[in-house]
Design an enzyme around this catalytic site. Structure first.
Site, PDB file in Angstrom:
ATOM      1  N   GLY A  16       0.781  -1.246   0.000  1.00 29.06           N
ATOM      2  CA  GLY A  16       0.000   0.000   0.000  1.00 29.06           C
ATOM      3  C   GLY A  16       0.804   1.284   0.000  1.00 29.06           C
ATOM      4  O   GLY A  16       0.308   2.321   0.444  1.00 29.06           O
ATOM      5  N   SER A  17       2.023   1.265  -0.561  1.00 24.78           N
ATOM      6  CA  SER A  17       2.806   2.513  -0.551  1.00 24.78           C
ATOM      7  C   SER A  17       2.175   3.571  -1.464  1.00 24.78           C
ATOM      8  O   SER A  17       2.231   4.768  -1.162  1.00 24.78           O
ATOM      9  CB  SER A  17       4.270   2.262  -0.920  1.00 24.78           C
ATOM     10  OG  SER A  17       4.414   1.982  -2.286  1.00 24.78           O
ATOM     11  N   ASN A  18       1.577   3.164  -2.565  1.00 28.65           N
ATOM     12  CA  ASN A  18       0.890   4.151  -3.416  1.00 28.65           C
ATOM     13  C   ASN A  18      -0.330   4.730  -2.700  1.00 28.65           C
ATOM     14  O   ASN A  18      -0.581   5.934  -2.765  1.00 28.65           O
ATOM     15  CB  ASN A  18       0.497   3.533  -4.762  1.00 28.65           C
ATOM     16  CG  ASN A  18       1.653   3.527  -5.740  1.00 28.65           C
ATOM     17  OD1 ASN A  18       2.035   4.568  -6.271  1.00 28.65           O
ATOM     18  ND2 ASN A  18       2.252   2.354  -5.946  1.00 28.65           N
ATOM     19  N   MET A  94      -4.180  -6.768  -6.999  1.00 31.33           N
ATOM     20  CA  MET A  94      -3.700  -7.863  -7.826  1.00 31.33           C
ATOM     21  C   MET A  94      -4.832  -8.798  -8.244  1.00 31.33           C
ATOM     22  O   MET A  94      -4.733 -10.018  -8.116  1.00 31.33           O
ATOM     23  CB  MET A  94      -2.617  -8.657  -7.057  1.00 31.33           C
ATOM     24  CG  MET A  94      -1.438  -7.811  -6.643  1.00 31.33           C
ATOM     25  SD  MET A  94      -0.657  -6.970  -8.031  1.00 31.33           S
ATOM     26  CE  MET A  94       0.157  -8.361  -8.795  1.00 31.33           C
ATOM     27  N   ARG A  95      -5.876  -8.183  -8.743  1.00 34.84           N
ATOM     28  CA  ARG A  95      -7.018  -9.003  -9.162  1.00 34.84           C
ATOM     29  C   ARG A  95      -7.614  -8.353 -10.395  1.00 34.84           C
ATOM     30  O   ARG A  95      -7.913  -7.148 -10.390  1.00 34.84           O
ATOM     31  CB  ARG A  95      -8.037  -9.016  -8.031  1.00 34.84           C
ATOM     32  CG  ARG A  95      -9.129  -9.996  -8.252  1.00 34.84           C
ATOM     33  CD  ARG A  95      -9.439 -10.795  -7.011  1.00 34.84           C
ATOM     34  NE  ARG A  95     -10.546 -11.693  -7.282  1.00 34.84           N
ATOM     35  CZ  ARG A  95     -10.376 -12.960  -7.626  1.00 34.84           C
ATOM     36  NH1 ARG A  95      -9.180 -13.474  -7.725  1.00 34.84           N
ATOM     37  NH2 ARG A  95     -11.424 -13.730  -7.882  1.00 34.84           N
ATOM     38  N   ASN A 111      -5.445   2.992 -12.736  1.00 34.48           N
ATOM     39  CA  ASN A 111      -4.461   2.010 -12.267  1.00 34.48           C
ATOM     40  C   ASN A 111      -3.069   2.569 -12.465  1.00 34.48           C
ATOM     41  O   ASN A 111      -2.867   3.475 -13.276  1.00 34.48           O
ATOM     42  CB  ASN A 111      -4.608   0.711 -13.078  1.00 34.48           C
ATOM     43  CG  ASN A 111      -3.660  -0.380 -12.618  1.00 34.48           C
ATOM     44  OD1 ASN A 111      -3.489  -0.607 -11.414  1.00 34.48           O
ATOM     45  ND2 ASN A 111      -3.009  -1.064 -13.551  1.00 34.48           N
ATOM     46  N   HIS A 113       0.950   1.235 -13.261  1.00 33.73           N
ATOM     47  CA  HIS A 113       1.718   0.075 -13.719  1.00 33.73           C
ATOM     48  C   HIS A 113       3.197   0.470 -13.809  1.00 33.73           C
ATOM     49  O   HIS A 113       3.512   1.556 -14.313  1.00 33.73           O
ATOM     50  CB  HIS A 113       1.200  -0.367 -15.097  1.00 33.73           C
ATOM     51  CG  HIS A 113       1.911  -1.574 -15.605  1.00 33.73           C
ATOM     52  ND1 HIS A 113       1.664  -2.837 -15.115  1.00 33.73           N
ATOM     53  CD2 HIS A 113       2.899  -1.710 -16.523  1.00 33.73           C
ATOM     54  CE1 HIS A 113       2.457  -3.704 -15.722  1.00 33.73           C
ATOM     55  NE2 HIS A 113       3.218  -3.046 -16.581  1.00 33.73           N
ATOM     56  N   VAL A 148      -5.824  -5.899 -20.238  1.00 34.97           N
ATOM     57  CA  VAL A 148      -4.924  -5.746 -19.091  1.00 34.97           C
ATOM     58  C   VAL A 148      -3.899  -4.643 -19.372  1.00 34.97           C
ATOM     59  O   VAL A 148      -3.196  -4.684 -20.386  1.00 34.97           O
ATOM     60  CB  VAL A 148      -4.190  -7.080 -18.775  1.00 34.97           C
ATOM     61  CG1 VAL A 148      -3.155  -6.869 -17.671  1.00 34.97           C
ATOM     62  CG2 VAL A 148      -5.192  -8.137 -18.374  1.00 34.97           C
ATOM     63  N   ASP A 149      -3.820  -3.666 -18.497  1.00 35.57           N
ATOM     64  CA  ASP A 149      -2.883  -2.531 -18.613  1.00 35.57           C
ATOM     65  C   ASP A 149      -3.024  -1.815 -19.958  1.00 35.57           C
ATOM     66  O   ASP A 149      -2.035  -1.303 -20.506  1.00 35.57           O
ATOM     67  CB  ASP A 149      -1.426  -3.011 -18.402  1.00 35.57           C
ATOM     68  CG  ASP A 149      -1.228  -3.647 -17.026  1.00 35.57           C
ATOM     69  OD1 ASP A 149      -1.810  -3.142 -16.058  1.00 35.57           O
ATOM     70  OD2 ASP A 149      -0.502  -4.645 -16.931  1.00 35.57           O
TER      71      ASP A 149
HETATM   72  C1  GRF Z   1       3.347  -0.998  -7.700  1.00 31.71           C
HETATM   73  O1  GRF Z   1       4.614  -1.284  -8.257  1.00 31.71           O
HETATM   74  C2  GRF Z   1       2.334  -0.762  -8.789  1.00 31.71           C
HETATM   75  O2  GRF Z   1       2.879  -0.197  -9.941  1.00 31.71           O
HETATM   76  C3  GRF Z   1       1.850  -2.153  -9.093  1.00 31.71           C
HETATM   77  O3  GRF Z   1       1.814  -2.794  -7.833  1.00 31.71           O
HETATM   78  C4  GRF Z   1       2.762  -2.183  -6.958  1.00 31.71           C
HETATM   79  C5  GRF Z   1       2.013  -1.761  -5.727  1.00 31.71           C
HETATM   80  O4  GRF Z   1       2.862  -1.271  -4.716  1.00 31.71           O
HETATM   81  N1  GRF Z   1       0.574  -2.108  -9.767  1.00 31.71           N
HETATM   82  P1  GRF Z   1       2.246  -0.642  -3.400  1.00 31.71           P
HETATM   83  O5  GRF Z   1       1.344  -1.697  -2.768  1.00 31.71           O
HETATM   84  O6  GRF Z   1       1.475   0.579  -3.783  1.00 31.71           O
HETATM   85  O7  GRF Z   1       3.418  -0.334  -2.519  1.00 31.71           O
END
Ligand code: GRF
Length: 203
Positions: A16-18, A94-95, A111, A113, A148-149
């Site tokens: 969850g860093s983002n 991741m789903r 999203n 990526h 996807v993406d």
């Molecule tokens: C990130 O690298 C993002 O690009 C990818 O999954 C990772 C998630 O990282 N989709 P975080 O959980 O936000 O740290």
């Protein structure tokens, strides 16, 4: 989506860093919005624990607890409807979303990526980039469609590949850019946008 957006739901599966970068930016007033739900499909996700500690509305719908993809998504979409979420922010979720979900939230799912799309979609993008031998990679914030993406690009940031890079070192430098790219993208999207073909037009 014309006009501004103010209510965000963040979907995550892991650290969850983002999500945290987005939360911090909301707190600093850099994204004119509110996080109305943080949803995880994994019970133990660090990101959802952090959301709870921060006092945000946190929901876990572990997909293993549901008989089908549809049943799981209905639970998720139930919270989105109840909270009035206007933008669904995937942050390491991741789903894969079904076409029903994508069309219900057409152009309202975003999203991030860890590559410069359309290069290296799918899993292990940083490993794919190193294996290909590219000299630059980066990250892409994009709207989600059925591929996807594959949806329209919102923001991209470039990261140089250096001599001794491993997937881990490259991923770490890309991640720093991801945090900034996601904040920039959400700030822009929250100001209003429309989609013309593959182009996102702001304002
Ligand atoms: C990130 O690298 C993002 O690009 C990818 O999954 C990772 C998630 O990282 N989709 P975080 O959980 O936000 O740290």
């Amino acid at each position: 989506m014309e006009g501004g957006i103010g209510l965000l739901a963040v979907l995550l599966s892991g650290r969850g860093s983002n999500f945290l970068a987005i939360h911090d930016a909301v707190e600093r007033g850099e994204i004119p919005a509110r996080i109305v739900a943080v949803i995880s499909n994994r019970k133990g996700a660090a990101g959802i624990e952090r959301a709870r500690q921060l006092g945000l509305p946190a929901f876990v719908f572990d997909h293993d607890d549901y008989p089908s993809r549809q049943a799981h998504e209905e639970a998720v979409m139930g919270v989105l409807a109840e909270t009035g979420a206007e933008l669904v922010v995937l942050a390491g979720y991741m789903r894969r979303l079904s076409s029903t979900f994508v069309s219900r939230y057409r152009h309202r799912i975003v999203n991030i990526h860890p590559s410069l799309l359309p290069a290296f979609p799918g899993l292990d993008a940083q490993t794919q980039a190193l294996a290909y031998g590219v000299r630059v990679s980066g990250c892409t914030v994009h709207l989600v469609d059925e591929e996807v993406d594959g949806g329209p690009v919102v923001v991209q940031r470039v990261v140089e590949v250096v001599e001794d890079d491993t997937a881990e070192t490259l991923a770490a430098r890309i991640l720093e850019e991801e945090h900034q790219a996601y904040v920039e993208a959400l700030r822009k999207l929250c100001g209003g946008y429309r989609v013309e073909g593959r182009k996102v037009v702001f304002g």
